[in-house]
Scaffold this motif. Structure first.
Motif, PDB file in Angstrom:
ATOM      1  N   TYR A 267      10.433  -7.368  -0.974  1.00 36.12           N
ATOM      2  CA  TYR A 267      11.367  -6.337  -1.410  1.00 36.12           C
ATOM      3  C   TYR A 267      10.776  -5.460  -2.510  1.00 36.12           C
ATOM      4  CZ  TYR A 267      15.504  -7.672   1.257  1.00 36.12           C
ATOM      5  OH  TYR A 267      16.415  -7.894   2.266  1.00 36.12           O
ATOM      6  N   GLY A 268       9.550  -5.765  -2.907  1.00 37.64           N
ATOM      7  CA  GLY A 268       8.907  -4.942  -3.924  1.00 37.64           C
ATOM      8  C   GLY A 268       9.443  -5.166  -5.320  1.00 37.64           C
ATOM      9  N   LEU A 269       9.933  -6.378  -5.590  1.00 40.42           N
ATOM     10  CA  LEU A 269      10.593  -6.657  -6.861  1.00 40.42           C
ATOM     11  C   LEU A 269       9.688  -7.385  -7.852  1.00 40.42           C
ATOM     12  CD1 LEU A 269      14.040  -7.821  -5.448  1.00 40.42           C
ATOM     13  CD2 LEU A 269      13.401  -5.552  -6.313  1.00 40.42           C
ATOM     14  N   GLY A 270       8.441  -7.633  -7.481  1.00 34.09           N
ATOM     15  CA  GLY A 270       7.581  -8.452  -8.322  1.00 34.09           C
ATOM     16  C   GLY A 270       6.776  -7.673  -9.333  1.00 34.09           C
TER      17      GLY A 270
ATOM     18  N   ARG B 146       0.839  -1.187   0.000  1.00 39.52           N
ATOM     19  CA  ARG B 146       0.000   0.000   0.000  1.00 39.52           C
ATOM     20  C   ARG B 146       0.873   1.235   0.000  1.00 39.52           C
ATOM     21  NH1 ARG B 146      -2.562  -0.528   6.133  1.00 39.52           N
ATOM     22  NH2 ARG B 146      -0.624  -0.125   7.301  1.00 39.52           N
ATOM     23  N   GLN B 147       0.295   2.311  -0.514  1.00 36.92           N
ATOM     24  CA  GLN B 147       1.011   3.580  -0.554  1.00 36.92           C
ATOM     25  C   GLN B 147       0.050   4.719  -0.286  1.00 36.92           C
ATOM     26  OE1 GLN B 147       3.144   4.421  -4.204  1.00 36.92           O
ATOM     27  NE2 GLN B 147       4.554   5.755  -3.117  1.00 36.92           N
ATOM     28  N   ALA B 148       0.323   5.441   0.776  1.00 35.97           N
ATOM     29  CA  ALA B 148      -0.457   6.619   1.119  1.00 35.97           C
ATOM     30  C   ALA B 148       0.205   7.852   0.503  1.00 35.97           C
ATOM     31  CB  ALA B 148      -0.550   6.761   2.635  1.00 35.97           C
ATOM     32  N   PRO B 149      -0.552   8.901   0.271  1.00 36.50           N
ATOM     33  CA  PRO B 149       0.029  10.113  -0.315  1.00 36.50           C
ATOM     34  C   PRO B 149       1.216  10.617   0.483  1.00 36.50           C
ATOM     35  CG  PRO B 149      -2.350  10.269  -0.323  1.00 36.50           C
ATOM     36  CD  PRO B 149      -2.005   9.039   0.468  1.00 36.50           C
ATOM     37  N   GLY B 150       2.316  10.883  -0.198  1.00 35.56           N
ATOM     38  CA  GLY B 150       3.501  11.407   0.455  1.00 35.56           C
ATOM     39  C   GLY B 150       4.325  10.380   1.199  1.00 35.56           C
ATOM     40  N   LYS B 151       3.927   9.118   1.117  1.00 38.69           N
ATOM     41  CA  LYS B 151       4.659   8.071   1.824  1.00 38.69           C
ATOM     42  C   LYS B 151       5.184   7.036   0.849  1.00 38.69           C
ATOM     43  CE  LYS B 151       2.317   8.476   6.288  1.00 38.69           C
ATOM     44  NZ  LYS B 151       1.653   7.716   7.387  1.00 38.69           N
ATOM     45  N   GLU B 152       6.155   6.259   1.311  1.00 40.56           N
ATOM     46  CA  GLU B 152       6.691   5.202   0.483  1.00 40.56           C
ATOM     47  C   GLU B 152       5.730   4.016   0.441  1.00 40.56           C
ATOM     48  OE1 GLU B 152      11.493   5.954   1.149  1.00 40.56           O
ATOM     49  OE2 GLU B 152      10.574   4.054   1.678  1.00 40.56           O
ATOM     50  N   ARG B 153       5.831   3.252  -0.628  1.00 34.11           N
ATOM     51  CA  ARG B 153       5.042   2.031  -0.722  1.00 34.11           C
ATOM     52  C   ARG B 153       5.561   1.041   0.321  1.00 34.11           C
ATOM     53  NH1 ARG B 153       3.697  -0.349  -6.649  1.00 34.11           N
ATOM     54  NH2 ARG B 153       3.147   1.866  -6.863  1.00 34.11           N
TER      55      ARG B 153
ATOM     56  N   TRP C 197       3.191  -5.961 -10.669  1.00 27.71           N
ATOM     57  CA  TRP C 197       2.256  -5.097  -9.950  1.00 27.71           C
ATOM     58  C   TRP C 197       0.932  -4.981 -10.674  1.00 27.71           C
ATOM     59  CZ3 TRP C 197       3.613  -3.528  -5.202  1.00 27.71           C
ATOM     60  CH2 TRP C 197       4.973  -3.500  -4.877  1.00 27.71           C
ATOM     61  N   GLY C 198      -0.123  -4.844  -9.894  1.00 23.91           N
ATOM     62  CA  GLY C 198      -1.408  -4.485 -10.429  1.00 23.91           C
ATOM     63  C   GLY C 198      -1.541  -2.979 -10.483  1.00 23.91           C
ATOM     64  N   GLN C 199      -2.714  -2.519 -10.912  1.00 26.84           N
ATOM     65  CA  GLN C 199      -2.930  -1.084 -11.070  1.00 26.84           C
ATOM     66  C   GLN C 199      -3.253  -0.389  -9.764  1.00 26.84           C
ATOM     67  OE1 GLN C 199      -2.375   0.444 -13.806  1.00 26.84           O
ATOM     68  NE2 GLN C 199      -3.160  -0.594 -15.597  1.00 26.84           N
ATOM     69  N   GLY C 200      -3.709  -1.135  -8.794  1.00 25.47           N
ATOM     70  CA  GLY C 200      -4.032  -0.555  -7.494  1.00 25.47           C
ATOM     71  C   GLY C 200      -5.517  -0.312  -7.319  1.00 25.47           C
ATOM     72  N   THR C 201      -5.926  -0.333  -6.059  1.00 19.22           N
ATOM     73  CA  THR C 201      -7.309  -0.031  -5.712  1.00 19.22           C
ATOM     74  C   THR C 201      -7.295   0.810  -4.444  1.00 19.22           C
ATOM     75  OG1 THR C 201      -9.500  -0.998  -5.296  1.00 19.22           O
ATOM     76  CG2 THR C 201      -7.627  -2.187  -4.390  1.00 19.22           C
ATOM     77  N   GLN C 202      -8.134   1.819  -4.393  1.00 17.07           N
ATOM     78  CA  GLN C 202      -8.102   2.788  -3.311  1.00 17.07           C
ATOM     79  C   GLN C 202      -8.917   2.325  -2.112  1.00 17.07           C
ATOM     80  OE1 GLN C 202      -6.344   5.761  -3.180  1.00 17.07           O
ATOM     81  NE2 GLN C 202      -7.042   5.902  -1.045  1.00 17.07           N
ATOM     82  N   VAL C 203      -8.334   2.485  -0.946  1.00 16.31           N
ATOM     83  CA  VAL C 203      -9.028   2.243   0.322  1.00 16.31           C
ATOM     84  C   VAL C 203      -8.989   3.537   1.124  1.00 16.31           C
ATOM     85  CG1 VAL C 203      -8.937   1.021   2.533  1.00 16.31           C
ATOM     86  CG2 VAL C 203      -8.520  -0.215   0.392  1.00 16.31           C
ATOM     87  N   THR C 204     -10.159   3.999   1.525  1.00 15.86           N
ATOM     88  CA  THR C 204     -10.257   5.218   2.325  1.00 15.86           C
ATOM     89  C   THR C 204     -11.037   4.925   3.604  1.00 15.86           C
ATOM     90  OG1 THR C 204     -10.241   6.584   0.327  1.00 15.86           O
ATOM     91  CG2 THR C 204     -10.995   7.623   2.364  1.00 15.86           C
ATOM     92  N   VAL C 205     -10.414   5.224   4.733  1.00 13.19           N
ATOM     93  CA  VAL C 205     -11.038   4.977   6.028  1.00 13.19           C
ATOM     94  C   VAL C 205     -11.208   6.319   6.725  1.00 13.19           C
ATOM     95  CG1 VAL C 205     -10.930   3.716   8.196  1.00 13.19           C
ATOM     96  CG2 VAL C 205      -9.866   2.761   6.137  1.00 13.19           C
TER      97      VAL C 205
ATOM     98  N   MET D  64      -3.566   3.618  -1.426  1.00 19.29           N
ATOM     99  CA  MET D  64      -3.768   2.818  -2.633  1.00 19.29           C
ATOM    100  C   MET D  64      -3.145   1.459  -2.351  1.00 19.29           C
ATOM    101  SD  MET D  64      -5.053   2.966  -5.695  1.00 19.29           S
ATOM    102  CE  MET D  64      -4.998   4.642  -6.344  1.00 19.29           C
ATOM    103  N   TYR D  65      -3.911   0.410  -2.554  1.00 20.82           N
ATOM    104  CA  TYR D  65      -3.434  -0.936  -2.306  1.00 20.82           C
ATOM    105  C   TYR D  65      -3.111  -1.622  -3.630  1.00 20.82           C
ATOM    106  CZ  TYR D  65      -4.540  -0.775   2.652  1.00 20.82           C
ATOM    107  OH  TYR D  65      -4.547  -0.465   3.991  1.00 20.82           O
TER     108      TYR D  65
END
Length: 121
Positions: A106-109, A38-45, A111-119, A92-93
Motif C-alpha cells: 500500500y506504499g505505507l512504509g 518504481r516511478q516513471a516520469p508522469g506516472k504514479e509510484r 522509503w529510500g532515496q531511490g536509484t535510477q534504472v534506464t532501459v 526511479m526504483y
C-alpha cells in the motif's frame, strides 16, 4: 530511525540485466517486510516486488518471470535481480520496508532515496 539505502541501477539496453540492492538500518530484528516500488516520469509510484522475513515473495504481474527478489536477514539486505529488461521498466526504483507486507504494497512504509534504472530500446 529506519533508514534504507539503495545501490545499483544504471543504464542498459533492452534484454539486459541489472541488480538493485537495499540495506536497512534502525531495525532491532529482521521481522519486517522489504520491497521495491518504481516511478516513471508522469506516472504514479507502483509496487514491483516484496519479500517478507520468512522469505515469502510477491511480484507485480508486469515483472513476474523476469525479476527476482531476495534478502539476507542477517545483513538487513535485499536484492532485486532484473533480467530481460524492457524500456517500460525505466523508472526511479525505491526500496521500502514496513512491519507487514500489506503495508508495503500500500506504499505505507519507510522509503529510500531511490536509484535510477534506464532501459534503452
Amino acid at each position: 530511525e529506519v533508514q534504507l539505502v539503495e545501490s545499483g541501477g544504471g543504464s542498459v539496453q533492452a534484454g539486459g540485466s541489472l541488480r538493485l540492492s537495499c540495506t536497512a538500518s534502525g531495525y532491532t530484528s529482521s521481522s519486517y517486510c522489504m520491497g521495491w516500488f518504481r516511478q516513471a516520469p508522469g506516472k504514479e509510484r507502483e509496487g514491483v516486488a516484496a519479500i517478507d522475513s520468512d522469505g515469502s515473495v510477491s511480484y507485480d504481474e508486469s515483472v513476474k518471470g523476469r525479476f527476482t527478489i531476495s534478502r539476507d536477514n542477517d545483513k538487513n539486505h535485499m536484492d532485486l535481480q532484473m533480467n530481460n529488461l524492457k524500456p517500460e521498466d525505466s523508472a526511479m526504483y525505491y526500496c521500502t520496508s514496513d512491519a507487514e507486507c500489506a503495508a508495503v504494497w500500500y506504499g505505507l512504509g519507510h522509503w529510500g532515496q531511490g536509484t535510477q534504472v534506464t532501459v534503452s530500446s
